[in-house]
Scaffold this motif. Structure first.
Motif, PDB file in Angstrom:
ATOM      1  N   SER A  37       0.811  -1.216   0.000  1.00 15.94           N
ATOM      2  CA  SER A  37       0.000   0.000   0.000  1.00 15.94           C
ATOM      3  C   SER A  37       0.843   1.264   0.000  1.00 15.94           C
ATOM      4  CB  SER A  37      -0.948   0.014   1.208  1.00 15.94           C
ATOM      5  OG  SER A  37      -0.200   0.039   2.414  1.00 15.94           O
ATOM      6  N   ASN A  38       2.019   1.230   0.613  1.00 15.03           N
ATOM      7  CA  ASN A  38       2.902   2.408   0.582  1.00 15.03           C
ATOM      8  C   ASN A  38       4.255   2.133  -0.071  1.00 15.03           C
ATOM      9  OD1 ASN A  38       4.236   0.901   2.530  1.00 15.03           O
ATOM     10  ND2 ASN A  38       3.654   2.216   4.247  1.00 15.03           N
ATOM     11  N   LYS A  39       4.433   0.915  -0.579  1.00 15.86           N
ATOM     12  CA  LYS A  39       5.655   0.507  -1.283  1.00 15.86           C
ATOM     13  C   LYS A  39       6.907   0.692  -0.415  1.00 15.86           C
ATOM     14  CE  LYS A  39       4.373   2.864  -5.018  1.00 15.86           C
ATOM     15  NZ  LYS A  39       4.395   3.432  -6.383  1.00 15.86           N
ATOM     16  N   GLU A 133       9.339   3.886  -3.957  1.00 17.54           N
ATOM     17  CA  GLU A 133       8.568   4.840  -4.750  1.00 17.54           C
ATOM     18  C   GLU A 133       9.408   5.356  -5.918  1.00 17.54           C
ATOM     19  OE1 GLU A 133       5.358   6.318  -5.945  1.00 17.54           O
ATOM     20  OE2 GLU A 133       5.223   5.668  -3.843  1.00 17.54           O
ATOM     21  N   GLN A 191       2.975  -1.694  -9.481  1.00 17.93           N
ATOM     22  CA  GLN A 191       3.077  -0.274  -9.116  1.00 17.93           C
ATOM     23  C   GLN A 191       4.446   0.318  -9.414  1.00 17.93           C
ATOM     24  OE1 GLN A 191       0.420   0.822  -5.550  1.00 17.93           O
ATOM     25  NE2 GLN A 191       1.388  -1.085  -4.908  1.00 17.93           N
ATOM     26  N   SER A 218      -8.759   3.939 -11.176  1.00 21.45           N
ATOM     27  CA  SER A 218      -7.641   3.831 -10.238  1.00 21.45           C
ATOM     28  C   SER A 218      -7.964   2.690  -9.279  1.00 21.45           C
ATOM     29  CB  SER A 218      -7.454   5.145  -9.480  1.00 21.45           C
ATOM     30  OG  SER A 218      -8.624   5.456  -8.727  1.00 21.45           O
ATOM     31  N   SER A 262       2.471   5.392 -11.326  1.00 28.28           N
ATOM     32  CA  SER A 262       3.243   4.655 -10.324  1.00 28.28           C
ATOM     33  C   SER A 262       2.322   3.824  -9.436  1.00 28.28           C
ATOM     34  CB  SER A 262       4.065   5.623  -9.457  1.00 28.28           C
ATOM     35  OG  SER A 262       3.215   6.544  -8.794  1.00 28.28           O
ATOM     36  N   SER A 263       1.126   3.548  -9.934  1.00 25.38           N
ATOM     37  CA  SER A 263       0.176   2.732  -9.192  1.00 25.38           C
ATOM     38  C   SER A 263      -0.555   1.830 -10.184  1.00 25.38           C
ATOM     39  CB  SER A 263      -0.824   3.620  -8.427  1.00 25.38           C
ATOM     40  OG  SER A 263      -1.484   4.500  -9.309  1.00 25.38           O
TER      41      SER A 263
END
Length: 568
Positions: A37-39, A133, A191, A218, A262-263
């Motif tokens: 979820s937050n990489k 990210e 992602q 998304s 990026s997702s």
């Protein structure tokens, strides 16, 4: 084992095996967990499980695959040992003044260093987080940590973290839904950061893409990497979609993201089936973009179509429709530019829209046997639509004409009006003319700026002598002699008796402007807004001043005579 019993030597021997846990064998370990979820990866280094004594102790960890340390995430804790298999837990946090953190940088090869200020003889638990990210994500991330004492490596540990869907850029699945196929594409599930990302999909020739069925969403991503639809994106703002068709009618579409991604995203759309029973339809899709590697960027799926279930009713058999567009008055004149839509009578399928070519023809291929409606959307330039909708039946009868049903559709030329809009024409006699346009006015209709009646001869208009001091047409009761006054021809011989006026005098108002214009003549507007006076001007000789002059002379003579006598 040896001993003596009853003066006799004795001995015994046995074997036993011991399996130390991993922490004991390696004197520690390194572990990692990934949060999709937050990489971010959370790394744990468990060091000196066996309580060795080290001096000038330093932990070194080279961060690979573009990892970046999350600021202020490096922490050191005491490690508590439970005595069980790999029994260790995080204890109290160690004050930050007992160690020094050297952050990774380009200069030091992206290596994280933790230097202890004192000698080490107890176990520690080190934790920190890294972010992926803005990176291309692969299926695994590997790291190796080492411990050095006085510059000598005394322990090292390797760790591997699995990235859910890492390196997977496109997956696709589809299912038949009546005469359509519902397609679903999972885009960039791993992602990764991809600029100039675009999806290129090539359906087999026995499908027609339904342009209005495309929806891009998304996603929400759990820590474990599961994705689900979130908000729908807006076409031509967040992405562009273009459907192309080659000379043989085969389609493909290209979806392009406006910004770098990026997702993960989910694309859903439909294609209309143009295939018979048990035929196979397939789609091949690939993702392209900057920095993409040769991992899974292309996928293909094949679906077996069931249309008529082999019932022999003719459903699933196809034919073609040829439309020829001609001039109604000149049937040999083919018309280019007529746009038609063809759709099934039940309106369950997407319309097929085509435009006639230079030969005035359209061919709709691969039409399932069914009832259709051919609707003319736009007539050729200069023509009217004669018949907007035509019912078409595609059935086994097309076999007699080479599996093609030909029809001819006519158009009538537009009627040209005799006078183009805005062209000047002779006005109707009863139509008022525009202001300023010379025209003979209606005698009963007053027209501004036009004087009614016939012109009056100038000679018949009395001459008005304007004099502010002497009003015309009246008697001045208090005459004032003036050097400028010259009686001229008005001084006749003194009559014996005054002449009475032949008409009563005209009453003059206080207005200094003379009144008394004859009735019936056009009158200029008076300054005071008053009406037209109907009195006549006095005639020459009326109210003459001569009697006053004679009386004055007589009095002067009488006065002079009395004065002369008195002196005598």
């Amino acid at each position: 084992m040896e001993w003596t019993q009853n003066n006799e030597p004795r001995s015994a021997e046995t074997d036993a095996r011991f399996w130390p846990d991993n922490l004991t064998k390696d004197n520690g370990a390194k572990r990692g967990t990934y949060n999709a979820s937050n990489k971010e990866i959370t790394w744990d280094i468990l060091m000196n499980y066996n309580k060795k004594s080290w001096s000038q102790t330093e932990v070194r960890d080279v961060l690979q695959q573009g990892q970046k340390v999350v600021p202020d995430s490096v922490k050191v804790y005491d490690m508590t040992l439970s005595g069980t298999w790999n029994g260790a837990s995080k204890g109290a946090e160690v004050p930050s003044d007992r160690y020094t953190v050297i952050a990774p940088s380009q200069e030091n090869g992206n290596e994280l260093r933790i230097q202890f200020a004192d000698n080490v003889s107890t176990p520690y638990w080190i934790t920190f987080r890294t972010s992926l990210e803005s990176e291309l994500l692969t299926s695994q991330v590997k790291n190796k940590a080492i411990v050095q004492s006085s510059g000598t490596t005394v322990a090292e540990w390797n760790a591997t973290v699995t990235i859910p869907h890492g390196g997977v850029y496109i997956t696709k699945n589809g299912a038949q839904n009546g005469n359509k196929i519902d397609w679903k594409l999972n885009i960039n599930e791993g992602q990764s950061y991809v600029s100039d990302a675009r999806i290129i999909d090539e359906p087999s020739a026995n499908q027609i893409l339904m342009g209005d069925s495309f929806h891009l969403y998304s996603t929400k991503v759990t820590a474990e990497g599961d994705i689900s639809k979130d908000q729908e994106l807006i076409r031509d703002r967040d992405y562009t979609l273009n459907i192309h068709k080659d000379g043989e009618g085969k389609q493909r579409f290209e979806l392009k993201f406006v910004e770098a991604i990026s997702s993960a995203y989910i694309l859903e759309y439909q294609s209309f089936i143009h295939a018979g029973d048990k035929s196979k339809v397939s789609n091949k899709v690939r993702m392209e973009g900057n920095r993409l590697t040769t991992e899974k960027r292309e996928t293909q799926q094949q679906i077996t179509v069931r249309t008529s279930s082999g019932s022999g009713t003719g459903s699933g058999v196809t034919g073609s429709l040829e439309v020829t567009k001609v001039d109604k008055e000149q049937p040999d004149k083919m018309l280019e530019g007529a746009t038609f839509a063809l759709y099934d009578k039940a309106e369950k399928r997407t319309p097929i829209i085509q435009t006639t070519d230079a030969d005035g023809k359209i061919v709709f291929n691969n039409l399932l046997y069914d009832d259709y409606v051919l609707e003319e959307l736009t007539a050729p330039e200069g023509y009217d639509v004669d018949q907007a909708r035509i019912s078409i039946k595609i059935d086994s009868g097309v076999k007699k004409t080479g599996n093609v049903k030909p029809i001819v559709v006519t158009n009538t030329k537009k009627t040209v009006p005799p006078t183009e809009p805005g062209t000047p024409a002779d006005p109707d006699p009863q139509t008022p003319t525009e202001p300023g346009t010379p025209a003979d006015p209606d005698p009963q209709t007053p027209i501004e700026t036009v004087v009614p009646g016939s012109p009056v001869p100038v000679a018949s208009v009395p001459v008005i002598i304007e004099d502010e001091d002497i009003p015309l047409g009246g008697v001045d009761p208090n005459p004032t002699p003036s050097d400028e006054e010259t009686p001229g021809s008005e001084e006749p011989a003194i009559p014996s008796t005054p002449v009475e006026p032949s008409q009563p005098p005209v009453v003059i108002n206080d207005d200094p402007i003379p009144q008394g214009i004859p009735v019936g003549e056009p009158q200029p507007q008076q300054p005071d807004g008053g009406g037209t006076q109907t009195g006549m001007l006095p005639q020459t000789g009326e109210n003459s001043k001569m009697p006053f002059y004679v009386s004055g002379i007589i009095l002067l003579l009488l006065g002079s005579s009395l004065l002369f006598r008195r002196k005598v």
